[in-house]
Write an enzyme that holds these catalytic residues in place. Structure first.
Site, PDB file in Angstrom:
ATOM      1  N   LYS A 102       2.834   4.729   9.570  1.00  0.00           N
ATOM      2  CA  LYS A 102       4.234   4.109  10.041  1.00  0.00           C
ATOM      3  C   LYS A 102       5.239   3.505   9.687  1.00  0.00           C
ATOM      4  O   LYS A 102       6.341   3.454   9.616  1.00  0.00           O
ATOM      5  CB  LYS A 102       3.599   3.798  11.650  1.00  0.00           C
ATOM      6  CG  LYS A 102       2.786   3.670  12.250  1.00  0.00           C
ATOM      7  CD  LYS A 102       2.087   3.377  13.523  1.00  0.00           C
ATOM      8  CE  LYS A 102       1.418   2.616  13.308  1.00  0.00           C
ATOM      9  NZ  LYS A 102       0.126   3.382  12.769  1.00  0.00           N
TER      10      LYS A 102
ATOM     11  N   ASP B  75       0.174  15.480   1.148  1.00  0.00           N
ATOM     12  CA  ASP B  75       0.384  16.112  -0.610  1.00  0.00           C
ATOM     13  C   ASP B  75      -0.774  15.680  -0.584  1.00  0.00           C
ATOM     14  O   ASP B  75      -1.078  16.069  -1.524  1.00  0.00           O
ATOM     15  CB  ASP B  75       1.580  15.002  -1.110  1.00  0.00           C
ATOM     16  CG  ASP B  75       1.149  13.789  -1.213  1.00  0.00           C
ATOM     17  OD1 ASP B  75       1.837  13.653   0.597  1.00  0.00           O
ATOM     18  OD2 ASP B  75       1.436  12.182  -1.251  1.00  0.00           O
TER      19      ASP B  75
ATOM     20  N   GLY C  17      -4.527   4.132  13.280  1.00  0.00           N
ATOM     21  CA  GLY C  17      -3.449   3.047  12.852  1.00  0.00           C
ATOM     22  C   GLY C  17      -4.005   3.603  10.565  1.00  0.00           C
ATOM     23  O   GLY C  17      -4.503   4.626  10.825  1.00  0.00           O
ATOM     24  N   ASP C  18      -2.961   2.884  10.304  1.00  0.00           N
ATOM     25  CA  ASP C  18      -2.920   3.409   9.117  1.00  0.00           C
ATOM     26  C   ASP C  18      -2.555   5.345   9.049  1.00  0.00           C
ATOM     27  O   ASP C  18      -2.222   5.511   8.193  1.00  0.00           O
ATOM     28  CB  ASP C  18      -4.162   3.066   8.506  1.00  0.00           C
ATOM     29  CG  ASP C  18      -5.143   1.967   8.746  1.00  0.00           C
ATOM     30  OD1 ASP C  18      -3.886   0.862   8.144  1.00  0.00           O
ATOM     31  OD2 ASP C  18      -6.478   1.591   9.023  1.00  0.00           O
TER      32      ASP C  18
ATOM     33  N   HIS D   6       1.983  -3.021   7.134  1.00  0.00           N
ATOM     34  CA  HIS D   6       2.461  -1.907   6.527  1.00  0.00           C
ATOM     35  C   HIS D   6       3.093  -1.844   5.658  1.00  0.00           C
ATOM     36  O   HIS D   6       4.032  -2.804   4.664  1.00  0.00           O
ATOM     37  CB  HIS D   6       4.245  -1.729   7.374  1.00  0.00           C
ATOM     38  CG  HIS D   6       3.878  -1.584   8.849  1.00  0.00           C
ATOM     39  ND1 HIS D   6       4.391  -1.819  10.070  1.00  0.00           N
ATOM     40  CD2 HIS D   6       3.084  -0.802   9.365  1.00  0.00           C
ATOM     41  CE1 HIS D   6       4.173  -0.977  10.821  1.00  0.00           C
ATOM     42  NE2 HIS D   6       3.088  -0.963  11.052  1.00  0.00           N
TER      43      HIS D   6
ATOM     44  N   ASN E 151      -2.516  -8.530  11.716  1.00  0.00           N
ATOM     45  CA  ASN E 151      -3.875  -7.652  11.237  1.00  0.00           C
ATOM     46  C   ASN E 151      -2.801  -6.391  10.774  1.00  0.00           C
ATOM     47  O   ASN E 151      -3.621  -5.750  10.559  1.00  0.00           O
ATOM     48  CB  ASN E 151      -4.239  -7.668  12.488  1.00  0.00           C
ATOM     49  CG  ASN E 151      -4.069  -7.032  13.709  1.00  0.00           C
ATOM     50  OD1 ASN E 151      -2.142  -7.464  14.111  1.00  0.00           O
ATOM     51  ND2 ASN E 151      -4.751  -6.931  15.102  1.00  0.00           N
TER      52      ASN E 151
END
EC number: 6.3.4.4
Length: 426
Positions: free
Chosen positions: A16, A330, A12-13, A41, A38
């Site tokens: 997206k 980056d 996750g994270d 974004h 939960n």
């Protein structure tokens, strides 16, 4: 036909939201298919940041139909807050649709989630997601359509459920129970506010695909958090993988044309559970600080480490990935040397495939290769040719190790900081 499923390829994270927002510009329909509040974004547009939890990222495009599918558990109070927050900032939400079949996160789910996490220490967001999915599977939950059309039948079921939850609260947790009338009024009031958004979303999405429109299925969390295929029990309670898109929207698998796996150029994880490439030193701090690795939903600092291609190959297999979107390249700008995990070492044995047992994973040591860094700012790059040779070599190595091409490379949080190597929508 052009239907693309977007999934997280790690824990996750992965970014997206940014990729969904970028692709939503060309999509006619964006669909959330699992998870709940939960999920978090963050989308950055024209110097403004939008933090979305339930509403699809496509909501920022006024012509895009945004769908919350039946696989999403809906916290009505949080959804109303999110809608109100967007409207106050001038965002039109009239193109939002919510499945009549979406399970509802009740206030008692959130309270039980909070109490249960004290004992399990799985590290939930305490948003009631697990208990809501549990009630769904136990066939004692409530759907959005039930509340508005159930009448006296709904009230009787709801009263029985409150009595049942109160016994749990009092006998197991030694806590006060819930007031039936107060909660009933709250739930009915919230449902009335959301009534205009409810629809048969399976039919809407199916029709859009058959009409040749561009549909984007937006997953929350990530492959390694899948209830079946993730690092159980340190997982979410739903199916973030590509297969979940079909179940969570009521669309058959033959309607899907591409599966895009979103992966950071490094790895992060929130909460408990094994993490072979975790960096508990200054390098991990650099990744956390430059990558702003703090949870959108909880604010918790994320655990950070080098890129793990064992995980990515697993995500390729589980999801049938056709393309990658590599984000936050980056963030690696300042490193003179960058490591990539290509395998694990477990009790002297070399593992190239992701283990099914988390006890084994917890004892795995990463096997690294080292690549030279580029040590220059790449945030203004608009094509692959604009990247330094070493940055291009890093992306090429990921493609080589996973067998999947990088269709998209993100070099910053803004829409324009996105390199497209090959289009997802045809």
């Amino acid at each position: 036909m052009s239907a693309v499923v977007l999934v997280g390829a790690q824990w996750g994270d992965e970014g997206k939201g940014k990729i969904t927002d970028f692709l939503a510009e060309k999509a006619n329909c964006v669909v959330r298919y699992q998870g709940g509040s939960n999920a978090g974004h963050t989308v950055e547009v024209s110097q403004e940041k939008f933090m979305l939890h339930l509403i699809p990222s496509g909501i920022l495009y006024p012509e895009t139909l945004c769908v919350i599918g039946n696989g999403v558990v809906v916290d009505m109070g949080k959804l109303i807050e999110e809608i109100d927050g967007l409207q106050k900032r001038g965002i039109d939400t009239s193109n939002l649709r919510i499945s009549l079949r979406s399970p509802v996160v009740m206030p008692y789910h959130k309270r039980i989630d909070e109490l249960e996490d004290r004992h399990t220490r799985i590290g939930t967001t305490k948003r009631g997601i697990g208990p809501a999915y549990a009630d769904k599977i136990n066939r004692i939950g409530f759907r959005m359509g039930d509340i508005l059309t159930g009448g006296e039948c709904f009230r009787e079921r709801f009263k029985a459920q409150i009595e049942y939850k109160n016994r749990i609260m009092e006998e197991i947790y030694q806590e006060d129970g819930f007031d039936y009338q107060q909660m009933l009024n709250e739930v009915l009031g919230q449902a009335e506010q959301l009534k205009k958004y409810l629809a048969d979303t399976s039919y809407l999405v199916y029709t859009a695909i058959k009409e040749g429109k561009k549909v984007l299925f937006e997953g929350a969390q990530g492959t390694l958090l899948d209830i079946d295929h993730g690092t159980y029990p340190y997982v979410t309670s739903s199916h973030p993988i590509a297969g979940g898109a079909c179940v969570g929207t009521g669309i058959g698998p033959t309607n899907i044309s591409k599966v895009l796996g979103v992966a950071k150029a490094y790895t992060t994880r929130v909460g408990e559970g094994p993490f072979p490439t975790e960096l508990n030193d200054f390098q991990g701090e650099i990744l956390r600080d430059k990558g702003q690795e703090y949870g959108t939903t909880t604010g918790r600092p994320r655990r950070c480490g080098w890129l793990d291609t064992v995980i990515l190959r697993y995500a390729v297999r589980i999801n049938g990935l056709t393309d990658f979107a590599i984000t936050k390249l980056d963030v690696l700008d300042s490193f003179s040397t960058i490591k990539i995990c290509v395998a694990y070492r477990y009790k002297g044995q070399l593992l190239t495939e992701f283990p099914n047992n988390i006890a084994i994973l917890d004892d795995c040591e990463p096997e690294y290769i080292e690549l030279p860094g580029w040590q220059e700012d790449i945030s203004a790059a608009s094509s692959i040719e604009d990247l330094p040779l070493n940055a291009r070599a890093y992306v090429a190595k990921i493609e080589e190790l996973t067998g999947v091409k990088a269709a998209i490379i993100a070099v910053g949080p803004k829409r324009k900081q996105t390199i497209v190597n090959s289009p997802l929508f045809t």
